[in-house]
Motif scaffolding. Structure first.
Motif, PDB file in Angstrom:
ATOM      1  N   LYS A 169     -10.149   2.655  14.037  1.00 35.86           N
ATOM      2  CA  LYS A 169      -9.476   3.713  13.285  1.00 35.86           C
ATOM      3  C   LYS A 169      -8.003   3.390  13.100  1.00 35.86           C
ATOM      4  N   PHE A 170      -7.390   2.881  14.158  1.00 34.97           N
ATOM      5  CA  PHE A 170      -5.973   2.560  14.080  1.00 34.97           C
ATOM      6  C   PHE A 170      -5.730   1.536  12.971  1.00 34.97           C
ATOM      7  N   LEU A 171      -6.565   0.516  12.952  1.00 31.97           N
ATOM      8  CA  LEU A 171      -6.422  -0.528  11.928  1.00 31.97           C
ATOM      9  C   LEU A 171      -6.574   0.058  10.519  1.00 31.97           C
ATOM     10  N   LEU A 172      -7.511   0.989  10.379  1.00 30.75           N
ATOM     11  CA  LEU A 172      -7.721   1.607   9.065  1.00 30.75           C
ATOM     12  C   LEU A 172      -6.466   2.329   8.590  1.00 30.75           C
ATOM     13  N   TYR A 173      -5.841   3.059   9.510  1.00 27.08           N
ATOM     14  CA  TYR A 173      -4.647   3.804   9.086  1.00 27.08           C
ATOM     15  C   TYR A 173      -3.474   2.867   8.815  1.00 27.08           C
ATOM     16  N   LEU A 174      -3.427   1.741   9.565  1.00 21.87           N
ATOM     17  CA  LEU A 174      -2.422   0.724   9.227  1.00 21.87           C
ATOM     18  C   LEU A 174      -2.645   0.259   7.795  1.00 21.87           C
ATOM     19  N   ALA A 175      -3.920   0.047   7.453  1.00 23.00           N
ATOM     20  CA  ALA A 175      -4.245  -0.454   6.113  1.00 23.00           C
ATOM     21  C   ALA A 175      -3.881   0.570   5.040  1.00 23.00           C
ATOM     22  N   THR A 176      -4.225   1.852   5.268  1.00 22.71           N
ATOM     23  CA  THR A 176      -3.883   2.844   4.236  1.00 22.71           C
ATOM     24  C   THR A 176      -2.370   2.943   4.087  1.00 22.71           C
ATOM     25  N   GLY A 177      -1.658   2.918   5.204  1.00 23.25           N
ATOM     26  CA  GLY A 177      -0.199   2.998   5.135  1.00 23.25           C
ATOM     27  C   GLY A 177       0.381   1.856   4.322  1.00 23.25           C
ATOM     28  N   THR A 178      -0.080   0.647   4.645  1.00 28.45           N
ATOM     29  CA  THR A 178       0.465  -0.530   3.977  1.00 28.45           C
ATOM     30  C   THR A 178       0.128  -0.532   2.494  1.00 28.45           C
ATOM     31  N   VAL A 179      -1.130  -0.266   2.178  1.00 22.45           N
ATOM     32  CA  VAL A 179      -1.530  -0.283   0.770  1.00 22.45           C
ATOM     33  C   VAL A 179      -0.835   0.853  -0.003  1.00 22.45           C
ATOM     34  N   SER A 180      -0.654   1.997   0.649  1.00 27.98           N
ATOM     35  CA  SER A 180       0.069   3.086  -0.005  1.00 27.98           C
ATOM     36  C   SER A 180       1.498   2.659  -0.319  1.00 27.98           C
ATOM     37  N   ALA A 181       2.092   1.893   0.589  1.00 25.73           N
ATOM     38  CA  ALA A 181       3.446   1.387   0.335  1.00 25.73           C
ATOM     39  C   ALA A 181       3.433   0.475  -0.892  1.00 25.73           C
ATOM     40  N   LEU A 182       2.421  -0.372  -0.977  1.00 21.13           N
ATOM     41  CA  LEU A 182       2.303  -1.255  -2.154  1.00 21.13           C
ATOM     42  C   LEU A 182       2.186  -0.416  -3.427  1.00 21.13           C
ATOM     43  N   ALA A 183       1.386   0.638  -3.347  1.00 24.41           N
ATOM     44  CA  ALA A 183       1.221   1.511  -4.511  1.00 24.41           C
ATOM     45  C   ALA A 183       2.543   2.185  -4.864  1.00 24.41           C
ATOM     46  N   GLY A 184       3.304   2.551  -3.825  1.00 26.02           N
ATOM     47  CA  GLY A 184       4.614   3.160  -4.056  1.00 26.02           C
ATOM     48  C   GLY A 184       5.556   2.192  -4.747  1.00 26.02           C
ATOM     49  N   ILE A 185       5.537   0.932  -4.309  1.00 18.84           N
ATOM     50  CA  ILE A 185       6.378  -0.099  -4.925  1.00 18.84           C
ATOM     51  C   ILE A 185       5.964  -0.296  -6.378  1.00 18.84           C
ATOM     52  N   TYR A 186       4.657  -0.363  -6.595  1.00 20.79           N
ATOM     53  CA  TYR A 186       4.156  -0.543  -7.958  1.00 20.79           C
ATOM     54  C   TYR A 186       4.606   0.622  -8.833  1.00 20.79           C
ATOM     55  N   TRP A 187       4.426   1.826  -8.326  1.00 22.44           N
ATOM     56  CA  TRP A 187       4.776   3.036  -9.071  1.00 22.44           C
ATOM     57  C   TRP A 187       6.255   2.994  -9.479  1.00 22.44           C
ATOM     58  N   THR A 188       7.104   2.679  -8.486  1.00 17.28           N
ATOM     59  CA  THR A 188       8.545   2.655  -8.719  1.00 17.28           C
ATOM     60  C   THR A 188       8.924   1.652  -9.802  1.00 17.28           C
ATOM     61  N   LEU A 189       8.339   0.463  -9.722  1.00 19.22           N
ATOM     62  CA  LEU A 189       8.743  -0.580 -10.666  1.00 19.22           C
ATOM     63  C   LEU A 189       8.077  -0.401 -12.020  1.00 19.22           C
ATOM     64  N   ARG A 190       6.877   0.139 -12.022  1.00 22.11           N
ATOM     65  CA  ARG A 190       6.216   0.330 -13.309  1.00 22.11           C
ATOM     66  C   ARG A 190       6.953   1.377 -14.121  1.00 22.11           C
ATOM     67  N   TYR A 191       7.361   2.462 -13.459  1.00 27.47           N
ATOM     68  CA  TYR A 191       8.069   3.521 -14.177  1.00 27.47           C
ATOM     69  C   TYR A 191       9.577   3.327 -14.070  1.00 27.47           C
ATOM     70  N   SER A 192       9.989   2.236 -13.459  1.00 26.20           N
ATOM     71  CA  SER A 192      11.398   1.937 -13.153  1.00 26.20           C
ATOM     72  C   SER A 192      12.180   3.197 -12.790  1.00 26.20           C
ATOM     73  N   SER A 193      11.622   3.935 -11.868  1.00 28.53           N
ATOM     74  CA  SER A 193      12.298   5.140 -11.411  1.00 28.53           C
ATOM     75  C   SER A 193      11.874   5.436  -9.977  1.00 28.53           C
ATOM     76  N   ALA A 194      12.851   5.403  -9.061  1.00 27.23           N
ATOM     77  CA  ALA A 194      12.562   5.710  -7.665  1.00 27.23           C
ATOM     78  C   ALA A 194      12.930   7.155  -7.410  1.00 27.23           C
ATOM     79  N   ARG A 195      11.948   7.955  -7.055  1.00 23.45           N
ATOM     80  CA  ARG A 195      12.203   9.372  -6.822  1.00 23.45           C
ATOM     81  C   ARG A 195      11.357   9.875  -5.682  1.00 23.45           C
ATOM     82  N   SER A 196      11.790  10.990  -5.104  1.00 22.57           N
ATOM     83  CA  SER A 196      11.057  11.511  -3.954  1.00 22.57           C
ATOM     84  C   SER A 196       9.703  12.083  -4.367  1.00 22.57           C
ATOM     85  N   ASP A 197       9.577  12.514  -5.607  1.00 26.86           N
ATOM     86  CA  ASP A 197       8.305  13.148  -5.988  1.00 26.86           C
ATOM     87  C   ASP A 197       7.354  12.186  -6.690  1.00 26.86           C
TER      88      ASP A 197
END
Lengths: 354, 366
Positions: free
Chosen positions: B248-276
């Motif tokens: 379970k611990f490994l799974l949550y590490l994976a979701t955290g990491t991949v979510s971060a990747l998605a966050g990076i993608y989101w930020t650069l695709r929309y070229s806008s870093a925002r809290s929401d």
């Protein structure tokens, strides 16, 4: 365990499914290659079959509906073959992008957009322009790099100052005030708030007024209602609230009108006469302001037409006819002003219907 | 509680031995494959996956015929750019839900990453370093979830509802109501760029690699097979030597990491870093995963099915947008699809159950 069958199909199945998905993606792009060329050609179109699409911040917002109503009228009068309204249900930064993409692909000639975020829509708008579309921002500007024109209701500073004037009058020039805005990132709201803050600091007339809080109702009725409630609980000495958003002011008025604060805490801001009428009549609200939002859409449609026809390029000093509203000039930074805000009170509110 | 290291390694050793019969070569296959029933489950999943893929195909073909300009590389590009965040997070989410847990904090982790990215970049840090820190932040956020859920044994629903709010709140603390937009143009352009005339976004290459990685982990490793067991019965999984907490611990590490990747993608695709940024994405991901045939109760599901689910929702979404159908209708359509996809298998199994019990009842008594 329920599954007691056996066989070695599991992995092959997984692989087959994976392969199919991949093939699907490939076939989807391969099959379309031929149609693409003809698609973009018909999109450029000659005069007379030009199309315009409005992309508001979000759908189902009463203020937006009035703006869009004016826009549709303007589009018809200006001579567009068709006008459409598409948009997201939530006003988040990126929610408009896929709508812009779809319009780009449809070959829409003019896209009129009220940006939820000045930059998030940038890359998508650039693609739209590359495909030949003209971009008119209205209501809430994009980064100037991404649009041809920005049609602004009024000078942002005028809007800010009139709201301050109104609140100052209503609270007798001193006391604590708060601002209940839309989203924390709304370009226009933040600009007004910035001007208000500057004026509060620099103008000696407002020396006794203290801005104690800025809260955000996200242009959501329920959230705005709760934020208003929270403000009055957190600041018992609060004298007035400025809500520079039609959703916020209506929700706040609704809360005040049923609370002990009715008539004691002043409320002003930007509201729709039809929504605010009962609260003006029952004494919750004395006076508020707004421009005629329908004119905003109306001018934007004519600006779009002038751009699409090549009559103007969006340079400072360009002029175009905006139907019954007469000539409009493009000011510095590609900004077209629509007109000064109107103040609504018990005396004149029945003259307006929007 | 989850077994000593000794029993764990024993379990790990045992599983590949059982997995081998799938290849149909070793002589133990007949003995082991029958009682295990794993391949049988996969066969049923094949049915479910296949249906999903047929539905997806039908939708794609129908949209190509009915909606002008749908069949074009432009569609592929825009559509994939839209679904990439969902696609990314759906991968670890599939594993999490199969193991009988849930993670609602994924979109908030993406938002937090986006906020961090904005602040660090505006602070003048090297962009490479910023990206590394953001991925680490995702890892830490995932680890935080993981410790609470796996090692303290708290229910994942409660924990991640909490961290959903917590991480989003932190994002707001980090960046406030600012938006940072001036990322390096080369980088943002890369994130919206497409491979030649195919319309396929360049970043899709990385996404496909991740898809393959997750598919292999889930379907072809003892760890992945263990997740299915975990989803069926935690006690049974513990008995056969699966380290439940560690998994379970490994799974949550994976979701955290991949979510971060998605966050990076989101930020650069929309070229806008925002809290929401990415707010509400968790529900889109879970909807797609469930539509893809993963059981919300755990123990059932597959990566190909989820891929089809994500692409199906994405395609319907984009096709309707291209046809200028209102988003109100769009929400109703995806909602109905979800309900149908959850209800249909239940009805099917109820029918099967009814048939079975009739057969049992009518069978002659010994």
């Amino acid at each position: 365990m329920r599954f007691i069958h056996s066989g070695s199909t599991g992995r092959r199945a997984a692989f087959a499914a994976l392969a199919t998905s991949a093939a699907l993606i490939l076939s989807a792009c391969g099959g379309g290659a031929a149609t693409e060329g003809s698609g973009s050609e018909s999109g450029s179109g000659s005069e007379g079959d030009q199309t315009i699409t409005f992309i508001p911040k979000q759908l189902n917002n009463p203020y937006t509906d009035v703006v869009l109503g004016g826009g549709e009228d303007g589009a018809k009068e200006a001579g567009f073959a068709s006008s459409e309204v598409v948009g997201p249900l939530d006003a988040s930064a990126s929610s408009q992008v896929s709508f812009i993409n779809a319009e780009t692909q449809r070959g829409t000639n003019v896209i009129v957009i009220a940006a939820n975020d000045p930059d998030a829509v940038g890359p998508a708008l650039e693609e739209a322009r590359a495909a030949g579309a003209k971009i008119v921002a209205f209501d809430s500007d994009t980064n100037p790099d991404y649009r041809d024109l920005f049609v602004s209701q009024v000078n942002a500073k005028d809007v800010a100052l009139i709201q301050l004037e109104l609140i100052s009058e209503q609270i007798g020039g001193k006391g604590e005030i708060a601002i209940l805005s839309a989203t924390a990132n709304a370009t226009n709201q933040n600009e007004w708030i910035k001007f208000m803050e500057e004026e509060l600091e620099s103008n000696p007339d407002y020396a006794d007024i203290e801005l104690v809080a800025k809260v955000y109702g996200d242009d959501d009725d329920t959230k705005s209602f709760q934020e208003a409630q929270g403000l009055l609980q957190a600041y018992p000495d609060l004298k007035g609230i400025i809500s520079p958003t039609t959703v916020g002011i209506a929700a706040t008025a609704r809360y005040l009108s049923t609370s002990e604060y009715k008539g004691k805490v002043a409320l002003t801001g930007l509201g729709l006469p039809n929504e605010m009428r009962p609260f003006v009549k029952d004494g919750t609200v004395t006076e508020f302001a707004l421009w005629d939002p329908a004119q905003l859409g109306y001018v934007a449609a004519f600006a779009g037409k002038a751009l699409a026809d090549g009559d103007i390029t969006g340079e400072t000093g360009d002029t175009f006819e905006a139907g019954e509203l007469g000539e409009r000039e493009v000011g510095d930074g590609g900004i077209v002003l629509v007109g000064p805000p109107t103040q609504f009170n018990a005396d004149n509110i029945d003259d307006y219907d929007f | 509680m989850a077994g000593t290291p000794g029993s764990t390694s024993q379990g790990v050793e045992k599983r590949p031995k059982q997995a081998r019969p799938g290849a149909g070569k070793t002589d133990t296959s007949k003995v082991l494959a029958v009682p295990k029933g794993r391949t049988g489950a996969a066969r049923i999943l094949l049915g479910r996956d296949a249906v999903m893929i047929y539905v997806l195909l039908v939708v794609v073909i129908y949209a190509s015929i009915v909606i002008p300009r749908f069949a074009s590389p432009v569609t592929v590009g825009f559509l994939l750019l839209d679904v990439i965040p969902t696609l990314l997070i759906a991968l670890p989410m599939t594993l999490v839900i199969i193991s009988g847990e849930i993670d609602l904090s994924v979109a908030s982790i993406a938002g937090l990453t986006s906020a961090l990215m904005g602040v660090l970049w505006q602070g003048g840090m090297n962009i490479g370093l910023v990206l590394v820190i953001c991925v680490l932040a995702g890892l830490v956020a995932g680890a935080f979830n993981g410790v609470l859920i796996a090692y303290l044994g708290l229910p994942s629903l409660a924990v991640t509802i909490g961290t959903l709010a917590l991480f989003r709140g932190l994002a707001l603390v980090v960046i406030g109501d600012n938006a940072v937009a001036n990322f390096p143009p080369g980088l943002t352009a890369f994130f919206t760029s497409k491979i030649g005339g195919t319309g396929i976004p360049t970043v899709m290459v990385g996404v496909v690699l991740l898809i393959i990685a997750f598919a292999v982990v889930l379907h072809f490793t003892p760890f992945g097979r263990g997740l299915f067991a975990l989803g069926y019965s935690k006690e049974a999984a513990t008995f056969v030597g699966i380290d439940v907490a560690r998994s379970k611990f490994l799974l949550y590490l994976a979701t955290g990491t991949v979510s971060a990747l998605a966050g990076i993608y989101w930020t650069l695709r929309y070229s806008s870093a925002r809290s929401d940024n990415a707010s509400g994405l968790e529900l889109a991901v879970i909807a797609a995963v469930l539509l893809g045939g993963v059981s919300i109760f755990g123990g059932k599901g597959s990566i190909p099915g989820v891929l089809a689910g994500v692409l199906l929702i994405g395609t319907i979404n984009y096709a309707l947008k291209l046809d200028r159908v209102s988003e109100v209708v769009l929400i109703i359509v995806t909602g109905s699809l979800l309900i149908i996809s959850v209800v249909a298998p239940n009805i099917a199994s109820a029918i099967k159950q009814a048939r079975h019990s009739r057969r049992v009842r009518t069978a002659p008594l010994p």
